[in-house]
Design a protein around this motif. Structure first.
Motif, PDB file in Angstrom:
ATOM      1  N   ARG A 195       0.854  -1.174   0.000  1.00 30.36           N
ATOM      2  CA  ARG A 195       0.000   0.000   0.000  1.00 30.36           C
ATOM      3  C   ARG A 195       0.905   1.244   0.000  1.00 30.36           C
ATOM      4  O   ARG A 195       1.786   1.364   0.844  1.00 30.36           O
ATOM      5  N   LEU A 234       1.480   5.129   0.596  1.00 28.19           N
ATOM      6  CA  LEU A 234       0.890   6.209   1.396  1.00 28.19           C
ATOM      7  C   LEU A 234       1.826   7.421   1.379  1.00 28.19           C
ATOM      8  O   LEU A 234       2.462   7.751   2.392  1.00 28.19           O
ATOM      9  N   ALA A 274       0.217   7.229   9.760  1.00 29.50           N
ATOM     10  CA  ALA A 274      -0.049   5.932   9.123  1.00 29.50           C
ATOM     11  C   ALA A 274      -0.244   4.849  10.170  1.00 29.50           C
ATOM     12  O   ALA A 274      -1.155   4.012  10.072  1.00 29.50           O
ATOM     13  N   VAL A 286       5.568  -0.541   8.170  1.00 30.41           N
ATOM     14  CA  VAL A 286       5.463   0.829   7.668  1.00 30.41           C
ATOM     15  C   VAL A 286       6.884   1.295   7.368  1.00 30.41           C
ATOM     16  O   VAL A 286       7.741   1.312   8.254  1.00 30.41           O
ATOM     17  N   CYS A 315       3.267  -1.013   4.048  1.00 32.20           N
ATOM     18  CA  CYS A 315       2.865   0.357   3.715  1.00 32.20           C
ATOM     19  C   CYS A 315       4.111   1.177   3.427  1.00 32.20           C
ATOM     20  O   CYS A 315       4.994   1.310   4.285  1.00 32.20           O
TER      21      CYS A 315
END
Length: 833
Positions: free
Chosen positions: A196, A198, A213, A299, A344
């Protein structure tokens, strides 16, 4: 004695499927490359699986890990797989910590430990296998260790086996380096990880973007989260944002970076408690070798901090850079170790496509001074060893220059006794030279303390004070500072105390000579103040203190830590140096030089006799015995800087230059180049012989410029110049009219029209091959016509000009037929019509 290691210990791990092939490869060829993705279990399973192989003959396995955290964690994991404690069959050695025993058969080592083992025992007695784990990280020590091990296995220990393990590196070049070693590939067992993107909102810093996030993921997803940030500072800022966000009470936030105490690192790696989730904020230490239980989400800030060495400045500095595609894949893979996960990425898909495929090898960007010293101890030059990427020659040359200046290498690049003593200390060569040299000054204890401060993290980086003495006093407990890093202080004390005991030195309580001692390590970073807070360094760079730093009152500093970027690097750590200490310490290095240069401010030759230490001018006086040849050389340089317009150009010299240039364009055979670029380039040839005694721009008015230009031609060329490009043209009246070569590509003849009566051919030069541009003038000298076809003018435009001019100038002849008229430069006598 063999240690029983049943295959069931690692049978559940994906890498177990290729263990039989690995055993055969090492038995038959002695070398192998294992490529296995993250989570395959290679770090913990492979050493255990090979421990009791017959070819090992109960010798030790040494496994090199590029990170201390991974070394401790992997040793602990292997020990637990055997149901033992670390220090029994499995042990580790890292800087400032070790856990070994006489029973230890697998040693996990890191940083320079393997290199030191090799240099102390070139035969690697009792070692049967060296494993280079996570070789894709391309640490400098891994590259050096592999080069030395290849040398050992080919010259001293044919039975020494080598295994290189990597997750993402192209294995082909590695196999070739190892003599076409077999490549064994483990497919691994990773769960799918969705990606994903971001990208942060505009104006949002990376810490806030990461915290936002994470906050959203806590609400939307299940499982613990691992976030990658470039450094400790960013980790702490992100933790502050998360604290302000008010996360649910069952969520624990753990930082994870290399400088943390081991027990805090262990807490970050441990599984979350029952009913709890955790968020681990980590640097790149968590990219490889470690499995953090319960992580299902990663992340990634997309940033990493690397050390880069600038060969030109001799400075190393940390830079924050984009991760490579391989690093991003490594990080994201952490989410798929235990089940399906989510990665992410805090950047856009377009930025993702632009990522470099792999990170740069550290050997191509690092300070190579320690490597060059290690090679000297080994007795080999870099080109005599085999490397995956050879050390860059400029960085090696810089390192050799520094080591020779310290007396560690002789002029042939061989190790000296002082160099051997330096290499025996576990310090950067600058610091080991400082410690050894300071002993003869009775300052060895202070040198050990300074070395410990410089080898560790700055305990007072947050304070607005760059003074090394402040750090020393903090360590000694003489001053207090609320912002100090107490863990760093404790490590500094332990390091200093250990080195002092090893060398038999007493602790030093004074700090007044800190600059003198530090100068031993940084002779190329001695700064002399130019203006308040700005310093010129002996190595040639400039550096500056923050405006309010108390150190700015000192004329001389020794700079130990500064930003290597920009024209003025910011000084982070320095110590004052007294002038008398500088002159005493570097008496053999201070040279007297006569410096003669062009001073553009005064437009004159400036000559000074200087006392210099590198780029520093310690004292200077006017040179009263200026050599005339040197002065004229510098005067020529002044003309180059100022431009040819400063020369005394008159009409004659301009015309002469234009005539020569005209001939050069017509016939380029051996004519001197008198264009601006040509004259500036050849100043030494034509200007200097005529410049005796000229030392200022105002003196140039005495220069005989025409003679200087004429001297550029040979006698033959001067004769040819008069024939082919004469300065004058003789018109039918017998007068010599000057030609203008400066107005264009074709010389110009400006002549009164009456002086050309009777001329049936166009005026030309160069054996009548080059027609002149003729400017026909009125009796008053005003232009009437420009032509390159005089006969055509007589039959064409002349009648109209005659009709207009005869009334304006009635006393001058305007014949009907100019071709039969007599040329004249006089008017008619009065009374004649």
């Amino acid at each position: 004695m063999k240690t029983p290691v049943p295959d069931t210990v690692f049978a559940h791990l994906p890498v177990s499927a290729v263990i039989p092939d690995l055993r055969v490869a090492l038995e038959k060829t002695g070398r192998a490359v294992l490529q296995a993705p993250p989570g395959a279990g290679k770090t913990t399973s492979v050493p255990l699986a090979l421990l009791n192989e017959p070819w090992l003959a109960e010798k030790k396995i040494i496994m090199l890990e590029p990170r201390r955290l991974a070394a401790r964690a992997s040793a602990a994991r292997m020990a637990s797989m055997l149901g033992e404690k670390v220090g029994e069959t499995i042990g580790f050695r890292i800087r400032q910590d070790r856990c070994l025993s006489s029973r230890t058969r697998i040693e996990v080592v890191t940083e320079g430990i393997l290199t030191r083992m090799i240099l102390e025992d070139p035969g690697l007695t009792g070692v049967g296998l060296i494993i280079f784990d996570e070789f894709h990280e391309r640490s400098l020590q891994a590259d050096l260790g592999l080069a030395l091990c290849l040398d050992i296995s080919e010259a001293l220990r044919e039975d020494l086996r080598l295994l290189v393990m990597s997750a993402t590196l192209d294995s082909g070049p590695l196999s070739s380096l190892l003599g076409n070693a077999p490549i064994i590939v483990s497919e691994g067992r990773t769960f799918p990880v969705s990606t994903r993107f971001l990208p942060p909102r505009r104006g949002t810093n990376i810490e806030q973007a990461c915290a936002e996030a994470i906050e959203a993921l806590v609400a939307e997803e299940q499982g613990s989260i691992l976030a990658f940030l470039p450094g400790e500072k960013e980790i702490r800022r992100t933790a502050q944002f998360l604290s302000s966000a008010g996360l649910p009470g069952h969520i624990d936030v753990h930082p994870l970076y290399g400088a943390m105490p081991p027990h805090e690192q262990d807490r970050a790696l441990a599984p979350a408690g029952t009913g709890r989730r955790k968020i681990v904020l980590a640097t790149s230490v968590a990219e490889t070798s470690l499995t953090i239980d319960g992580i299902h989400i990663v992340v990634d800030s997309g940033l990493s901090r690397r050390s880069r060495f600038d060969v030109g400045s001799g400075m190393g500095h940390l830079v924050t850079t984009r991760v490579s595609a391989a690093e991003a894949a490594q990080r994201q893979g952490r989410a798929g170790r235990l089940g399906p996960g989510l990665g992410c990425r805090l950047w856009s898909e377009a930025e993702d496509r632009a990522l470099a495929p792999f990170p740069p090898p550290e050997i191509t960007e690092a300070d190579l001074t320690p490597l060059r010293l290690d090679l000297a101890v080994w007795g080999a030059r870099a080109e005599q060893l085999r490397w995956l990427d050879a050390p860059p020659a400029p960085a090696l040359a810089r390192a050799e220059d520094l080591l020779q200046a310290m007396g560690a290498l002789d002029q042939d690049g061989r190790i000296t006794q002082h160099g051997k003593a330096m290499a025996a200390l576990p310090l950067h060569p600058r610091l080991s030279h400082m410690v050894l040299s300071a002993q003869s000054l009775g300052l060895g204890g202070l040198a050990c303390l300074i070395a410990a401060v410089l080898a560790e993290r700055d305990p007072a980086r947050a304070c607005r004070n760059a003074d090394l003495r402040h750090r020393l006093e903090l360590v000694q407990g003489k001053v207090k500072d609320a912002s100090v890093d107490h863990r760093a202080l404790s490590r500094i004390r332990d390091l200093s105390s250990g080195w002092q005991k090893k060398l038999g030195l007493k602790e030093e309580s004074g700090t007044t000579k800190a600059g003198l001692v530090a100068a031993l390590a940084f002779p190329d970073r001695i700064g002399k103040q130019r203006v308040q807070g700005t310093y010129t360094l002996s190595g040639g760079r400039s550096a500056a203190l923050p405006p309010d730093d108390p150190l700015a009152v000192h004329d001389f500093l020794v700079v130990m830590d500064l930003d290597g970027r920009g024209a003025n690097g910011r000084i982070f750590l320095a110590a004052p140096l007294e002038r008398q200490d500088l002159e005493s310490l570097f008496a053999d290095s201070i040279e007297e030089q006569t410096v003669t240069c062009w001073d553009s401010r005064t437009g004159s030759v400036l000559s000074r006799v200087q006392q210099r230490l590198g780029a520093l001018v310690l004292a200077e006086k006017v040179n009263t015995a200026l050599d005339s040849h040197t002065a004229t050389q510098v005067m020529a340089e002044g003309i180059r800087q100022t431009g040819l317009h400063c020369l005394p150009w008159d009409k004659q010299s301009q015309q002469f230059r234009a005539r020569v240039t005209f001939l050069a364009q017509q016939n380029k055979d051996n004519w001197p180049d008198m264009t601006d670029a040509g004259l500036l380039d050849s100043l030494s040839d034509w200007f200097i012989p005529f410049a005796n005694g000229l030392t200022r721009l105002e003196h140039l008015k005495r220069l005989d410029l025409l003679s200087a230009l004429t001297a550029m031609l040979s006698w033959t060329q001067r004769q040819q110049l008069e024939r082919a490009a004469p300065s004058h043209f003789t018109v039918p009246t017998g007068e010599r009219i000057p030609l203008d070569y400066t107005s264009g590509e074709i010389p110009v003849l400006s002549v009164r029209i009456q002086q050309l009566f009777g001329c049936r051919t166009h005026p030309s030069i160069g054996e009548d091959t080059i027609p002149l541009t003729v400017h026909l003038l009125s009796p008053a000298g005003r232009p009437l016509q420009i032509t390159r076809d005089l006969p055509g003018f007589w039959t064409g435009s002349y009648p109209a000009i005659r009709a207009e001019m005869r009334g304006r100038y009635p006393r001058h002849p305007w014949p009907d037929d100019p071709l039969t008229a007599t040329p004249t430069n006089r008017a008619k006598p009065r009374g004649n019509t």
